[in-house]
Structure formats: C-alpha cells, structure tokens
Design a protein around this motif. Structure first.
Motif, PDB file in Angstrom:
ATOM      1  N   ASP A   1       0.831  -1.211   0.000  1.00 53.90           N
ATOM      2  CA  ASP A   1       0.000   0.000   0.000  1.00 53.90           C
ATOM      3  C   ASP A   1       0.863   1.258   0.000  1.00 53.90           C
ATOM      4  OD1 ASP A   1      -2.432  -1.346  -0.081  1.00 53.90           O
ATOM      5  OD2 ASP A   1      -2.652  -1.353   2.103  1.00 53.90           O
ATOM      6  N   ASP A   2       1.976   1.230   0.733  1.00 50.10           N
ATOM      7  CA  ASP A   2       2.892   2.379   0.737  1.00 50.10           C
ATOM      8  C   ASP A   2       3.471   2.605  -0.664  1.00 50.10           C
ATOM      9  OD1 ASP A   2       2.529   2.715   3.504  1.00 50.10           O
ATOM     10  OD2 ASP A   2       4.192   1.355   3.952  1.00 50.10           O
ATOM     11  N   ILE A   3       3.825   1.522  -1.345  1.00 51.99           N
ATOM     12  CA  ILE A   3       4.347   1.619  -2.710  1.00 51.99           C
ATOM     13  C   ILE A   3       3.287   2.200  -3.641  1.00 51.99           C
ATOM     14  CG2 ILE A   3       5.108   0.271  -4.711  1.00 51.99           C
ATOM     15  CD1 ILE A   3       6.416  -1.670  -2.621  1.00 51.99           C
ATOM     16  N   LYS A   4       2.070   1.751  -3.497  1.00 49.82           N
ATOM     17  CA  LYS A   4       0.978   2.248  -4.342  1.00 49.82           C
ATOM     18  C   LYS A   4       0.761   3.753  -4.111  1.00 49.82           C
ATOM     19  CE  LYS A   4      -3.811   1.480  -5.550  1.00 49.82           C
ATOM     20  NZ  LYS A   4      -5.071   0.814  -5.254  1.00 49.82           N
ATOM     21  N   ARG A   5       0.783   4.183  -2.846  1.00 56.70           N
ATOM     22  CA  ARG A   5       0.616   5.608  -2.554  1.00 56.70           C
ATOM     23  C   ARG A   5       1.737   6.429  -3.180  1.00 56.70           C
ATOM     24  NH1 ARG A   5      -1.717   3.695   2.128  1.00 56.70           N
ATOM     25  NH2 ARG A   5       0.249   3.443   3.226  1.00 56.70           N
ATOM     26  N   TRP A   6       2.959   5.907  -3.138  1.00 59.44           N
ATOM     27  CA  TRP A   6       4.075   6.629  -3.745  1.00 59.44           C
ATOM     28  C   TRP A   6       3.894   6.720  -5.258  1.00 59.44           C
ATOM     29  CZ3 TRP A   6       7.265  10.219  -3.819  1.00 59.44           C
ATOM     30  CH2 TRP A   6       8.373  10.246  -4.659  1.00 59.44           C
ATOM     31  N   LYS A   7       3.504   5.641  -5.883  1.00 62.73           N
ATOM     32  CA  LYS A   7       3.289   5.648  -7.337  1.00 62.73           C
ATOM     33  C   LYS A   7       2.223   6.678  -7.717  1.00 62.73           C
ATOM     34  CE  LYS A   7       2.111   2.715 -11.298  1.00 62.73           C
ATOM     35  NZ  LYS A   7       2.904   3.499 -12.193  1.00 62.73           N
ATOM     36  N   GLU A   8       1.222   6.862  -6.872  1.00 63.01           N
ATOM     37  CA  GLU A   8       0.116   7.772  -7.158  1.00 63.01           C
ATOM     38  C   GLU A   8       0.348   9.194  -6.672  1.00 63.01           C
ATOM     39  OE1 GLU A   8      -3.185   5.646  -5.439  1.00 63.01           O
ATOM     40  OE2 GLU A   8      -3.229   4.208  -7.082  1.00 63.01           O
ATOM     41  N   ASN A   9       1.473   9.469  -6.014  1.00 63.43           N
ATOM     42  CA  ASN A   9       1.787  10.813  -5.543  1.00 63.43           C
ATOM     43  C   ASN A   9       1.809  11.765  -6.742  1.00 63.43           C
ATOM     44  OD1 ASN A   9       3.989  12.969  -5.201  1.00 63.43           O
ATOM     45  ND2 ASN A   9       3.539  12.378  -3.098  1.00 63.43           N
ATOM     46  N   SER A  10       1.154  12.906  -6.641  1.00 65.54           N
ATOM     47  CA  SER A  10       1.000  13.802  -7.795  1.00 65.54           C
ATOM     48  C   SER A  10       2.343  14.322  -8.328  1.00 65.54           C
ATOM     49  CB  SER A  10       0.066  14.967  -7.459  1.00 65.54           C
ATOM     50  OG  SER A  10       0.584  15.731  -6.388  1.00 65.54           O
ATOM     51  N   ALA A  11       3.266  14.693  -7.462  1.00 64.57           N
ATOM     52  CA  ALA A  11       4.578  15.162  -7.923  1.00 64.57           C
ATOM     53  C   ALA A  11       5.355  14.016  -8.567  1.00 64.57           C
ATOM     54  CB  ALA A  11       5.371  15.760  -6.765  1.00 64.57           C
ATOM     55  N   HIS A  12       5.223  12.828  -8.023  1.00 64.58           N
ATOM     56  CA  HIS A  12       5.891  11.660  -8.599  1.00 64.58           C
ATOM     57  C   HIS A  12       5.307  11.333  -9.967  1.00 64.58           C
ATOM     58  CE1 HIS A  12       7.008   7.137  -8.221  1.00 64.58           C
ATOM     59  NE2 HIS A  12       7.984   7.794  -8.802  1.00 64.58           N
ATOM     60  N   LYS A  13       4.002  11.524 -10.136  1.00 63.18           N
ATOM     61  CA  LYS A  13       3.367  11.293 -11.447  1.00 63.18           C
ATOM     62  C   LYS A  13       3.939  12.233 -12.508  1.00 63.18           C
ATOM     63  CE  LYS A  13      -1.099   9.198 -10.524  1.00 63.18           C
ATOM     64  NZ  LYS A  13      -1.140   8.244 -11.613  1.00 63.18           N
ATOM     65  N   VAL A  14       4.194  13.478 -12.132  1.00 59.62           N
ATOM     66  CA  VAL A  14       4.805  14.435 -13.064  1.00 59.62           C
ATOM     67  C   VAL A  14       6.181  13.925 -13.487  1.00 59.62           C
ATOM     68  CG1 VAL A  14       5.769  16.772 -13.282  1.00 59.62           C
ATOM     69  CG2 VAL A  14       3.514  16.434 -12.233  1.00 59.62           C
ATOM     70  N   ALA A  15       6.977  13.467 -12.523  1.00 56.85           N
ATOM     71  CA  ALA A  15       8.307  12.931 -12.831  1.00 56.85           C
ATOM     72  C   ALA A  15       8.210  11.690 -13.720  1.00 56.85           C
ATOM     73  CB  ALA A  15       9.054  12.607 -11.534  1.00 56.85           C
ATOM     74  N   GLN A  16       7.226  10.847 -13.454  1.00 58.53           N
ATOM     75  CA  GLN A  16       7.044   9.641 -14.272  1.00 58.53           C
ATOM     76  C   GLN A  16       6.768  10.020 -15.737  1.00 58.53           C
ATOM     77  OE1 GLN A  16       4.234   6.742 -12.459  1.00 58.53           O
ATOM     78  NE2 GLN A  16       4.613   7.833 -10.563  1.00 58.53           N
ATOM     79  N   GLU A  17       5.916  10.984 -15.947  1.00 61.92           N
ATOM     80  CA  GLU A  17       5.581  11.404 -17.314  1.00 61.92           C
ATOM     81  C   GLU A  17       6.781  12.020 -18.026  1.00 61.92           C
ATOM     82  OE1 GLU A  17       2.924  10.739 -19.226  1.00 61.92           O
ATOM     83  OE2 GLU A  17       2.451   9.449 -17.520  1.00 61.92           O
ATOM     84  N   LYS A  18       7.543  12.869 -17.305  1.00 60.53           N
ATOM     85  CA  LYS A  18       8.747  13.446 -17.907  1.00 60.53           C
ATOM     86  C   LYS A  18       9.747  12.347 -18.236  1.00 60.53           C
ATOM     87  CE  LYS A  18      10.480  17.382 -16.958  1.00 60.53           C
ATOM     88  NZ  LYS A  18      10.327  18.568 -17.759  1.00 60.53           N
ATOM     89  N   GLY A  19       9.817  11.335 -17.383  1.00 55.32           N
ATOM     90  CA  GLY A  19      10.710  10.219 -17.641  1.00 55.32           C
ATOM     91  C   GLY A  19      10.363   9.505 -18.933  1.00 55.32           C
ATOM     92  N   LYS A  20       9.085   9.251 -19.143  1.00 57.70           N
ATOM     93  CA  LYS A  20       8.637   8.570 -20.361  1.00 57.70           C
ATOM     94  C   LYS A  20       8.895   9.416 -21.607  1.00 57.70           C
ATOM     95  CE  LYS A  20       4.981   5.984 -18.057  1.00 57.70           C
ATOM     96  NZ  LYS A  20       3.528   5.900 -17.841  1.00 57.70           N
ATOM     97  N   LYS A  21       8.719  10.734 -21.490  1.00 58.06           N
ATOM     98  CA  LYS A  21       8.842  11.626 -22.644  1.00 58.06           C
ATOM     99  C   LYS A  21      10.269  12.084 -22.921  1.00 58.06           C
ATOM    100  CE  LYS A  21       4.174  13.444 -22.185  1.00 58.06           C
ATOM    101  NZ  LYS A  21       3.354  14.594 -21.794  1.00 58.06           N
ATOM    102  N   GLU A  22      11.087  12.262 -21.855  1.00 55.96           N
ATOM    103  CA  GLU A  22      12.375  12.929 -22.031  1.00 55.96           C
ATOM    104  C   GLU A  22      13.597  12.164 -21.546  1.00 55.96           C
ATOM    105  OE1 GLU A  22      12.526  17.029 -20.705  1.00 55.96           O
ATOM    106  OE2 GLU A  22      10.340  17.160 -20.827  1.00 55.96           O
TER     107      GLU A  22
END
Length: 106
Positions: free
Chosen positions: A67-88
């Motif tokens: 559950d802690d891992i899931k919350r981290w994956k869904e963290n809004s700032a982390h989501k921004v980093a995930q998207e930049k990672g995929k794109k850049e």
C-alpha cells in the motif's frame, strides 16, 4: 540502504527500477534529487540505493507495505516525474516489486 535507512526487520518490500537514459541531463538530476527527498517523507519509506554507469541505472527503494508503494506511485509530484521520464529521460525502464523475506550484511 543509504543513510536515510530506517531499521526494520523483514518482511518488507523493494521496488527495483532499472533504466537506460537518453542523452543529456535535461533537468533529470534536479528532479531525481527532489523525488528522493519527497519519497523519504512518504509513509512506509525505509530507504533507497542507487547506481548508474553509462549504460544502466538501478535504483532500489524499500517500503513497509505494498500500500505504501501504491501511494508513492500515485503521488502527484511523482506522477509528473514519471511522465517526464517517459517523454524525455528514459530510452526504456523496468519496474519490479519484490517482497524481502530475509536480509543480512557484512
């Protein structure tokens, strides 16, 4: 685990993130530092280890629960980093989530 390590006994969980980077920094270093700092403040965070050479990066983070891992994956700032990672930042990456049943060290 690094100096942010919180002592805990197994079982606990690890997220193993392996990646190949694109050329140049493009803000990656600053974001990686910010994400490590943010993760360290998240519920259930136990520590992180990371290594990178010219070909491969490996980051392992440790957590008390799935559950802690899931919350981290869904963290809004982390989501921004995930998207930049995929794109850049990444040519490719893999994420593996494992349960640590036993650990020991020398």
């Amino acid at each position: 685990m690094n100096s942010n390590e919180k002592k805990t006994q197994p079982p606990y969980y690890s997220v193993i993130f392996t990646s190949q980077r694109t050329e140049g920094d493009n803000g990656y270093g600053k974001m990686a530092q910010a994400m490590e700092e943010l993760a360290s403040k998240q519920q259930g965070f136990l520590g992180i280890e990371s290594a990178r050479d010219n070909e491969l990066g490996i980051t392992v983070s440790y957590w008390e629960s799935l559950d802690d891992i899931k919350r981290w994956k869904e963290n809004s700032a982390h989501k921004v980093a995930q998207e930049k990672g995929k794109k850049e930042w990444y040519k490719n990456y893999n994420v593996r989530i494992c349960k640590v049943e036993r650990d020991y060290s020398f």
